[in-house]
Design an enzyme around this catalytic site. Structure first.
Site, PDB file in Angstrom:
ATOM      1  N   ASP A  99      -7.069  -0.116  -3.226  1.00 52.57           N
ATOM      2  CA  ASP A  99      -7.396  -0.751  -1.771  1.00 52.57           C
ATOM      3  C   ASP A  99      -6.058  -1.178  -1.224  1.00 52.57           C
ATOM      4  OD1 ASP A  99      -7.126  -2.577  -3.847  1.00 52.57           O
ATOM      5  OD2 ASP A  99      -8.909  -3.498  -3.687  1.00 52.57           O
TER       6      ASP A  99
ATOM      7  N   ASP B 291     -16.890 -12.925  -6.572  1.00 52.42           N
ATOM      8  CA  ASP B 291     -18.344 -12.652  -5.997  1.00 52.42           C
ATOM      9  C   ASP B 291     -18.679 -11.451  -6.296  1.00 52.42           C
ATOM     10  OD1 ASP B 291     -16.580 -10.953  -4.568  1.00 52.42           O
ATOM     11  OD2 ASP B 291     -16.882 -11.487  -2.600  1.00 52.42           O
TER      12      ASP B 291
ATOM     13  N   HIS C 178     -17.086  -8.467  -6.369  1.00 52.79           N
ATOM     14  CA  HIS C 178     -16.544  -7.229  -5.950  1.00 52.79           C
ATOM     15  C   HIS C 178     -15.614  -6.346  -6.680  1.00 52.79           C
ATOM     16  CE1 HIS C 178     -12.994  -9.883  -4.280  1.00 52.79           C
ATOM     17  NE2 HIS C 178     -12.251  -8.825  -4.882  1.00 52.79           N
TER      18      HIS C 178
ATOM     19  N   GLU D 266     -17.193  -5.550  -0.768  1.00 55.71           N
ATOM     20  CA  GLU D 266     -17.683  -6.966  -0.972  1.00 55.71           C
ATOM     21  C   GLU D 266     -19.150  -6.836  -1.020  1.00 55.71           C
ATOM     22  OE1 GLU D 266     -16.015  -9.456  -1.260  1.00 55.71           O
ATOM     23  OE2 GLU D 266     -14.450  -9.644   0.064  1.00 55.71           O
TER      24      GLU D 266
HETATM   25  C1  GLP Z   1      -8.533  -8.589  -5.004  1.00 55.48           C
HETATM   26  C2  GLP Z   1      -8.389  -6.829  -5.191  1.00 55.48           C
HETATM   27  C3  GLP Z   1      -9.278  -6.603  -6.299  1.00 55.48           C
HETATM   28  C4  GLP Z   1      -9.042  -7.510  -7.551  1.00 55.48           C
HETATM   29  C5  GLP Z   1      -9.555  -8.912  -7.125  1.00 55.48           C
HETATM   30  C6  GLP Z   1      -9.582  -9.807  -8.403  1.00 55.48           C
HETATM   31  O1  GLP Z   1      -9.719  -8.863  -4.236  1.00 55.48           O
HETATM   32  N1  GLP Z   1      -8.834  -6.194  -4.072  1.00 55.48           N
HETATM   33  O2  GLP Z   1      -9.017  -5.351  -6.800  1.00 55.48           O
HETATM   34  O3  GLP Z   1      -9.949  -6.964  -8.823  1.00 55.48           O
HETATM   35  O4  GLP Z   1      -8.604  -9.398  -6.295  1.00 55.48           O
HETATM   36  O5  GLP Z   1      -8.042 -10.405  -8.664  1.00 55.48           O
HETATM   37  P1  GLP Z   1      -7.574 -10.960  -9.836  1.00 55.48           P
HETATM   38  O6  GLP Z   1      -7.318 -10.049 -10.686  1.00 55.48           O
HETATM   39  O7  GLP Z   1      -6.240 -11.506  -9.244  1.00 55.48           O
HETATM   40  O8  GLP Z   1      -8.431 -12.051  -9.888  1.00 55.48           O
END
Ligand code: GLP
Length: 263
Positions: free
Chosen positions: A67, A138, A140, A145
């Protein structure tokens, strides 16, 4: 789905790096699905360490990011293309242009074609062999989302308030600096990868992990689509696994697993 509960992120990273090392030994031109966020950072550190030790080469491998934010200037340090370069790609031997990111910086008129071109690029590379994933609180994955189509492909999405709050820490704690939109691989895109490897640590992920592994498949918890994947591995620390109903069973499965069997 295999659930692997480990003492901490170092042990999780070592298991995932073993799997990537095995993959690249068998298939040097493997296609890696790369994730940003903090969850995969220990994996990248371990891969860099093994690359420096001469154990792994990425010279023929390719990488595709999950992303990208929409609307950040190209040089913004929190743009995911720049994050992956800084945290991983620049420290190993990927060929120039071997790591690609979804199109976050094109005009809205060009976006649908650019998203379709990204999907084509993944397919033309042979598809993703191993997809690294984190998970949002949440539920995702990538930036899909709650409410995302379970069959979605790469497209623009609007971030939830929760995700923008969670990610504000990367923007000096200021939620207003977090973009409102992103371009993300869809759940259908992610499901095409041959092996999904999701990492989660900390109690903030415990409910999302419970839903992912043990909840009903639902667009309300987008990661639950992984229950339909034939080869999905979920690596957790104790805190992220603390709400699992069958935690004892997953530990027993792991303890009884033959040594020769990888993830
Ligand atoms: C962002 C990214 C996701 C990731 C998520 C969790 O939203 N787009 O790909 O999995 O954060 O992040 P973290 O690993 O920092 O908790």
């Amino acid at each position: 789905m295999e659930v692997v509960i480990q003492p901490g992120s170092a042990e999780m990273a070592s298991l995932v790096a073993d799997e990537i090392e095995r993959l690249l030994a068998a298939k040097p031109d493997a296609v890696l699905g790369l994730a940003t966020g903090s969850s995969p950072l220990a994996v990248y550190e371990e891969l860099i360490r093994r690359h420096r030790a001469g154990r792994i080469s990425f010279a023929r491998a390719r990488g595709f990011l999950l992303d990208e934010y929409v609307g950040l200037p190209a040089e913004h340090p929190e743009g995911y293309r720049n994050v992956i370069e800084r945290e991983f790609a620049a420290h190993v031997d990927f060929a120039d242009g071997a790591v690609q990111a979804p199109p976050g910086a094109v005009s809205s008129a060009e976006l649908p074609d650019a998203c379709a071109a990204y999907e084509r690029a993944i397919a033309e590379a042979g598809g993703v062999d191993l997809q690294l994933l984190g998970i949002g609180s949440d539920g995702h994955i990538a930036f899909n989302e709650p409410g995302s189509s379970l069959a979605s492909r790469t497209r623009i999405k609007t971030l939830t308030e929760q995700t923008r709050q969670d990610n504000a820490r990367f923007f000096g704690g200021d939620i207003d600096s977090v973009p409102r939109h992103c371009v993300t691989q869809g759940l259908g895109t992610i499901m095409d990868a041959r092996h999904l490897v999701l990492l989660a640590t900390g109690s903030g992920k415990a409910e999302a992990i419970h839903q992912l592994v043990e909840g009903a498949v639902s667009a309300m918890w987008p990661a639950t689509i992984m229950q339909h994947h034939p080869h999905a591995t979920v690596l957790l620390d104790e805190a992220a696994g603390s709400r699992l109903q069958l935690g004892g069973y997953y530990r027993q499965v792991l303890a009884d697993k033959p040594d020769w069997q990888g993830l």
